[in-house]
Write a protein that holds these residues in place. Structure first.
Motif, PDB file in Angstrom:
ATOM      1  N   ASP A   1       0.805  -1.218   0.000  1.00 13.73           N
ATOM      2  CA  ASP A   1       0.000   0.000   0.000  1.00 13.73           C
ATOM      3  C   ASP A   1       0.836   1.264   0.000  1.00 13.73           C
ATOM      4  N   GLN A   2       2.177   1.122   0.105  1.00 12.31           N
ATOM      5  CA  GLN A   2       3.070   2.272   0.007  1.00 12.31           C
ATOM      6  C   GLN A   2       3.674   2.420  -1.385  1.00 12.31           C
ATOM      7  N   GLY A   3       3.307   1.494  -2.288  1.00 18.38           N
ATOM      8  CA  GLY A   3       3.823   1.564  -3.650  1.00 18.38           C
ATOM      9  C   GLY A   3       5.133   0.839  -3.853  1.00 18.38           C
ATOM     10  N   MET A   4       5.538  -0.024  -2.902  1.00 19.29           N
ATOM     11  CA  MET A   4       6.793  -0.765  -3.048  1.00 19.29           C
ATOM     12  C   MET A   4       6.518  -2.140  -3.646  1.00 19.29           C
ATOM     13  N   VAL A   5       7.396  -2.591  -4.525  1.00 18.03           N
ATOM     14  CA  VAL A   5       7.253  -3.902  -5.144  1.00 18.03           C
ATOM     15  C   VAL A   5       7.628  -4.974  -4.126  1.00 18.03           C
ATOM     16  N   ALA A   6       6.641  -5.815  -3.764  1.00 18.17           N
ATOM     17  CA  ALA A   6       6.868  -6.850  -2.771  1.00 18.17           C
ATOM     18  C   ALA A   6       6.987  -8.224  -3.401  1.00 18.17           C
ATOM     19  N   PHE A   7       6.593  -8.356  -4.683  1.00 19.51           N
ATOM     20  CA  PHE A   7       6.689  -9.653  -5.364  1.00 19.51           C
ATOM     21  C   PHE A   7       6.759  -9.416  -6.866  1.00 19.51           C
ATOM     22  N   SER A   8       7.527 -10.262  -7.511  1.00 15.64           N
ATOM     23  CA  SER A   8       7.545 -10.263  -8.982  1.00 15.64           C
ATOM     24  C   SER A   8       7.913 -11.664  -9.440  1.00 15.64           C
TER      25      SER A   8
END
Length: 268
Positions: free
Chosen positions: A194-201
């Motif tokens: 919810d802060q706009g950080m990529v947590a998974f790809s």
């Protein structure tokens, strides 16, 4: 409103003597002190009085018909161990009295004729000792109850911690499975908090954005600005990456889990 423990306690005094005039004199002596005074003219009658009304302090003569004072006080100690027991006698039978004192059956031995002030002081001290003992016993009971309640609370807390640890372990296992499954999805997939950080790809997303640096832990607006939502929080419906057009499917997390953020799927 007063606490029941703050109310004045009734002080019960039992006088045991086979001489009526002695009992009357003792009653007159202690009446001004506000004690509840009980009387008995023999050891057996004293035990009957105690069965009906336990006394805090007992004063007994030694030579009485049917039962000697030391024998009466020994039985009183067995039946009512919290009472304070005093012998008041004109006969100093040292052997039997000393034995009773050593056994703890007698707290004090006083002789007749008595000194009024001395006797009043000894009885007042006996009541104070009794009340201190009662307070200590009450505090010990309360401490025992508090310790039992604390033990129950600790066991409940340990159970909750154990359950939580088991749930965390299950969640971690589920997360690992979900991550592995997403690696095999034939579409580029990104997870953004919810802060706009990529947590998974997944692997396909890594290939699409290859050359832009490490995706995991980076801000989406920096590594994939074309995917970032606008100022109103609206995600783009379609994007172009390296000359390839993709439809962007955005799914908000949290409907069936405690997760927050979005899953982004690129459909070529």
């Amino acid at each position: 409103m007063l606490n029941p423990q703050d109310q004045p306690r009734e002080r019960v005094l039992l006088l045991v003597d086979d001489e009526t005039n002695i009992l009357a004199a003792l009653q007159r002596l202690f009446r001004p002190a506000g004690y509840r005074v009980l009387t008995a003219n023999s050891g057996m009658a004293g035990l009957e009085q105690l069965a009906n009304t336990p006394a805090d302090v007992i004063i007994s003569d030694q030579r009485m018909p049917g039962m000697l004072g030391v024998d009466f006080l020994r039985q009183a100690k067995v039946l009512y161990p919290d009472s304070i027991r005093i012998m008041l006698s004109g006969y100093t039978e040292l052997q039997s009295v000393t034995a009773a004192v050593n056994e703890g059956a007698i707290f004090k031995f006083l002789t007749k004729p008595w000194d009024d002030e001395l006797l009043r002081g000894q009885v007042a001290e006996a009541f104070r000792i009794k009340e201190i003992a009662d307070d200590n016993a009450r505090l010990n009971r309360e401490l025992r109850v508090a310790n039992e309640q604390l033990a129950v609370a600790n066991r409940e807390l340990e159970r909750m911690v154990r359950d939580r640890e088991e749930q965390i372990a299950l969640d971690l296992a589920s997360l690992r499975i979900a991550r592995e499954l997403l690696q095999y999805v034939p579409l580029p997939v990104l997870g953004v908090d919810d802060q706009g950080m990529v947590a998974f790809s997944n692997a396909l997303a890594e290939s699409v954005f290859q050359g832009r640096g490490e995706l995991l832990g980076a801000m989406l607006a920096e590594v994939a600005p074309e995917l970032a939502p606008d100022a109103k929080g609206v995600w783009p419906a379609a994007v172009e990456i390296k000359g390839v057009r993709y439809q962007l499917a955005s799914h908000a997390m949290g409907n069936i889990s405690a997760s927050r953020g979005n899953v982004l799927v690129l459909i070529r």
